[in-house]
Design an enzyme around this catalytic site. Structure first.
Site, mmCIF file in Angstrom:
data_model
loop_
_atom_site.group_PDB
_atom_site.id
_atom_site.type_symbol
_atom_site.label_atom_id
_atom_site.label_comp_id
_atom_site.label_asym_id
_atom_site.label_seq_id
_atom_site.Cartn_x
_atom_site.Cartn_y
_atom_site.Cartn_z
ATOM 1 N N ASP A 1 -0.204 -5.290 -1.250
ATOM 2 C CA ASP A 1 -0.439 -6.603 -0.641
ATOM 3 C C ASP A 1 0.846 -7.195 -0.068
ATOM 4 O OD1 ASP A 1 -3.174 -6.839 -1.055
ATOM 5 O OD2 ASP A 1 -2.952 -7.770 -3.023
ATOM 6 N N LYS B 1 -6.323 -8.434 -10.416
ATOM 7 C CA LYS B 1 -5.033 -7.873 -10.007
ATOM 8 C C LYS B 1 -3.939 -8.016 -11.063
ATOM 9 C CE LYS B 1 -5.769 -8.268 -5.025
ATOM 10 N NZ LYS B 1 -5.235 -8.754 -3.738
#
Length: 275
Positions: A106, A70
C-alpha cells in the site's frame, strides 16, 4: 496452479480477481484469485487465524489482506518484510515452505499514485482521515514524500495517537499530531487524504462534512469502488484537484502479484483491465 485471494469484509465487488487473473492469463500462468468475504461467509473476526491456516494447508501461494484485518493479521506472520515493519500493517502475504511472510504494498502504491496523479501538490500541511491499517501505510508514504505537518483524524482517538507517536519517532523532522474530529480545522491545510472505508459502496457517505472542503485543497481518496466517492464528487464540484484510489490499487496489486507469484506483471496492462 497458483492459488491466491483476498481476505476482508464487504469485498464481493472487488476488482482484484479480474486484475490478478487477467494478468495471470496474459503471462501464461494458471492462476486463481478467490474472495474470502468474512461478512458474506458469516465469519467472525476471531476466525481470521483459522482461515489463514486453512489457506496455507490448501497450498495457496499467498493472498492479499484488506479492511479490517491489515493490522490484526500481523501476529499471525512468521516473518515481516521491511515494508510491513515500516507501515505497521500487512496487505500481502506470501506463503513459502509453509511460512507466512507479511508485506505491505500500500505504501509504495499510494506514494506513486500521488506523485503521478497530483504532480506538484503542496505538502506543507496535510490532513489524513483514518489511522488504521491502510492509514498507517498512507501516512508513511506522505511523510516519506516530505509532508511537514501531518494531522491524523480517526474515530478511535487512541489509535490515532498511537500512530502519531510511532510516526513522530520515525520522521523526527516532521510534525505529526492526532486531532479529534470535533476540533478539526481543514482551512490551513493544503491536502486532505481519505484513508477510511467511508465512501465505499458498502459504507456510503463522507468522512468529513462537505463544507470542510475548500477550492484550495487537493484531495486523494484511496477508495476505488465506486470510482467517484461522495467526497470526491464534492471536492471536484468545488474545483479541487483530486484523485481516486485506482492508481494506488493498481500499483499495490502489481507489487502484490509479483510477491505472491514470483512473476513480474505489466502494471499498465493491469490498469487497462479495470477500464
Amino acid at each position: 496452479m497458483i492459488r491466491s485471494g483476498l481476505l476482508g469484509r464487504a469485498i464481493l465487488a472487488s476488482s482484484s480477481p479480474r486484475l490478478h487473473e487477467e494478468e495471470g492469463r496474459a503471462l501464461g500462468l494458471e492462476l486463481t484469485y478467490e474472495l474470502f468475504d468474512f461478512t458474506q461467509r458469516g465469519l467472525d473476526d476471531a476466525d481470521l487465524a483459522a482461515t489463514v491456516a486453512s489457506l496455507k494447508d490448501q497450498g495457496f501461494a499467498g493472498f492479499n489482506v484488506t479492511y479490517p484485518f491489515k493490522q490484526a493479521i500481523m501476529p499471525l506472520m512468521d516473518d515481516l518484510a521491511p515494508s510491513a515493519q515500516a507501515a505497521g500493517a500487512v496487505n500481502t502475504v506470501a506463503i513459502r515452505d509453509g511460512r507466512l511472510i507479511g508485506h505491505n504494498t500500500d505504501m509504495p502504491g499510494f506514494r506513486d499514485s500521488l506523485l503521478a496523479g497530483l504532480p506538484g501538490a503542496r505538502l506543507d500541511h496535510v490532513i489524513q482521515l483514518g489511522a488504521g491499517g491502510a492509514g498507517s501505510a498512507v501516512a508513511n508514504a506522505l511523510l516519506s514524500l516530505g509532508v511537514a505537518r501531518l494531522e491524523l483524524v480517526d474515530p478511535d482517538s487512541a489509535r490515532a495517537q498511537a500512530l502519531a507517536g510511532e510516526l513522530a519517532e520515525r520522521y523526527p523532522d516532521a510534525q505529526v499530531t492526532a486531532t479529534p474530529h470535533d476540533r478539526l480545522d481543514t482551512a490551513p491545510a493544503q491536502g486532505i487524504v481519505n484513508a477510511t472505508p467511508i465512501g465505499m459502496a458498502a459504507k456510503p457517505g463522507t468522512p468529513i462534512p462537505p463544507d470542510a472542503i475548500a477550492p484550495h485543497h487537493w484531495l486523494a481518496d484511496i477508495i476505488y469502488f465506486p470510482l467517484e466517492t461522495e467526497l470526491l464528487r464534492v471536492a471536484r464540484s468545488k474545483g479541487c484537484r483530486a484523485i481516486n484510489g485506482i492508481g494506488m490499487v493498481v500499483g499495490q496489486a502489481a507489487l502484490a502479484f509479483e510477491i505472491i507469484t514470483g512473476h513480474k506483471p505489466d502494471a499498465e496492462r493491469m490498469k487497462r483491465s479495470l477500464g
